[in-house]
Design an enzyme around this catalytic site. Sequence first.
Site, PDB file in Angstrom:
ATOM      1  CG  ASP A  80      20.757 -27.130  11.902  1.00  0.00           C
ATOM      2  OD1 ASP A  80      20.486 -26.611  10.810  1.00  0.00           O
ATOM      3  OD2 ASP A  80      21.065 -26.470  12.911  1.00  0.00           O
TER       4      ASP A  80
ATOM      5  CB  THR B 293      24.061 -23.908   8.942  1.00  0.00           C
ATOM      6  OG1 THR B 293      23.243 -25.070   8.984  1.00  0.00           O
ATOM      7  CG2 THR B 293      23.256 -22.731   9.426  1.00  0.00           C
ATOM      8  CB  THR B 294      25.436 -28.277   5.991  1.00  0.00           C
ATOM      9  OG1 THR B 294      24.602 -28.560   7.114  1.00  0.00           O
ATOM     10  CG2 THR B 294      26.425 -29.393   5.801  1.00  0.00           C
TER      11      THR B 294
ATOM     12  CG  ASP C  26      16.975 -25.018   9.604  1.00  0.00           C
ATOM     13  OD1 ASP C  26      17.127 -24.188  10.515  1.00  0.00           O
ATOM     14  OD2 ASP C  26      17.815 -25.883   9.323  1.00  0.00           O
TER      15      ASP C  26
END
Length: 559
Positions: A83, A116-117, A422
């Site tokens: 994550d 988020t990545t 998520d």
Amino acid sequence: MAQPRTMDMPDLSNAIVAQDEMGRPFIIVRDQGNKQRQHGLEAKKSHILAARSVASIIKTSLGPRGLDKILISPDGEITITNDGATILSQMELENEVAKLLVQLSKSQDDEIGDGTTGVVVLASALLDQALELIEKGIHPIKIANGFDEAAKVAIRKLEGSTDDVALNKSEFHEYLFKAAKTSLGSKIVSKTHDKFANMAVDAVTAVMDEERKDVQFDLIKLEGRVGGSLEESSLINGVIIDKDFSHPQMPKQVLPKEGETGVKVAILTCPFEPPKPKTKHKLDISSVEEYQKLQNYEQDKFKEMIQYVKDSGADVVICQWGFDDEANHLLLQNKLPAVRWVGGQELELIAIATEGRIVPRFQDLSKEKLGTCKRVYEVEFGTTRDRMLVVEQGATNSKTVTCFIRGSNKMIVDEAKRALHDSLCVVRNLVKDSRVVYGGGAAEVTMSIAVSEEADRQKGIDQYAFRAFAQALDTIPMTLAENSGLDPIETLTTLKSKQIKEHTSVFGVDCLGKGSNNMKELFVVDPFIGKKQQILLATQLCRMILKIDNVIISGKDAY
């Protein structure tokens, strides 16, 4: 005659006059700390290199074939995750621009909960492209303005290629499940992603407010316990708390009494003990009679409290405070199973789940203030004698749900919690805005084609910025292809030609080798608001970094 050379006088504005042991005065001049300064192109290069190094760390964890990172904290705690927000938040970074990227992934996590990545990889790609343009002599502000305009074009195109999945109610549930499954594809739980995706959809649909199109995350509790396998994880309609009944001889399961529809629960914030003055006090007992009197008074108070609970018709007592052995024994005698030391947050969740009222005084307890649930029971785990208590509701009228996660070790349980969080966020985003775009880099390729076409219509330097923006967008499908063991450039060119020939935005990278690039057929979907937020946040951060041309690091002054 040669003039004598004069020495430069030191700056005496910061000087101090001191005296030695003989009383003779002398002056100490403060030495200015070493100031470090970077400016112009040098400063911009160092910023972009810092961003590139951060992105290179998490680039390999993008997509379903992305790899995990192991993070070891200073006190030896181990975290295994892929994550982006978790990786960056636990890395100790010195560089100020690298810290901005950490905040970028955190804001994506707080607002959207997923992607988020991708947002960090995109921001770094934009900065890389900007560096090439700066080296060509283009002014940074012109690049930033061009990027802003390109982002508007990209989002307009993205909005035009969305599909609204809420039009058909029966299909909507299916799309929620597929979106949750896409989010879980890259996580450690991907082997059981069907089960976890169903848990996420059921949890959100149980607590969502259909009129307001909103989901209160406080009503979904994530609870984990080491032991068992991920397949044993389950969704509980109600609340699970890390407590057991206060007396070992109390029944392990409480069911409704005959003629009753449910188990009646009394939720108390008052302790089972005789009342004491709030101020400091001292009690003098001078005879046996007085001591006996005090003991009888205490016993009468305990009986009175338990009578209040019995009269209200409660089957189970849940108390925020503890109670001593005498109260515990009386509760057992009166067949009142009780739970003590339940935290405030858990107490509120139980009150919401059972539609009961939290009662602060025994005198206020009445039938109307009791909560109702289907049953209350203890769960035991393996041979460890660990127990947890479940307050279960019927599936139809559950106001709160608990996702109970099992795993072989603490790291897997923690990572499964993050993955499920998520997934819950993705489902929540689809409930709020039911438009979807297609994953596997399909949305980025569509935007890249639109921005490239628009570049040819631009006058002047904006053309360069638009082309650079399109190339930065191409980084996402190329990284996905690279992480999946495919040839990045060949994959990208194939996707672009397919999308242009067939005038559709559904072709993406076939990361899992299913034999099809059609993301609609493979049901790889992302919420539109998540993708839109990624583009906006990455462009804003890029503009902010490009405007910096001077870095002054003040050293400490020393004597």
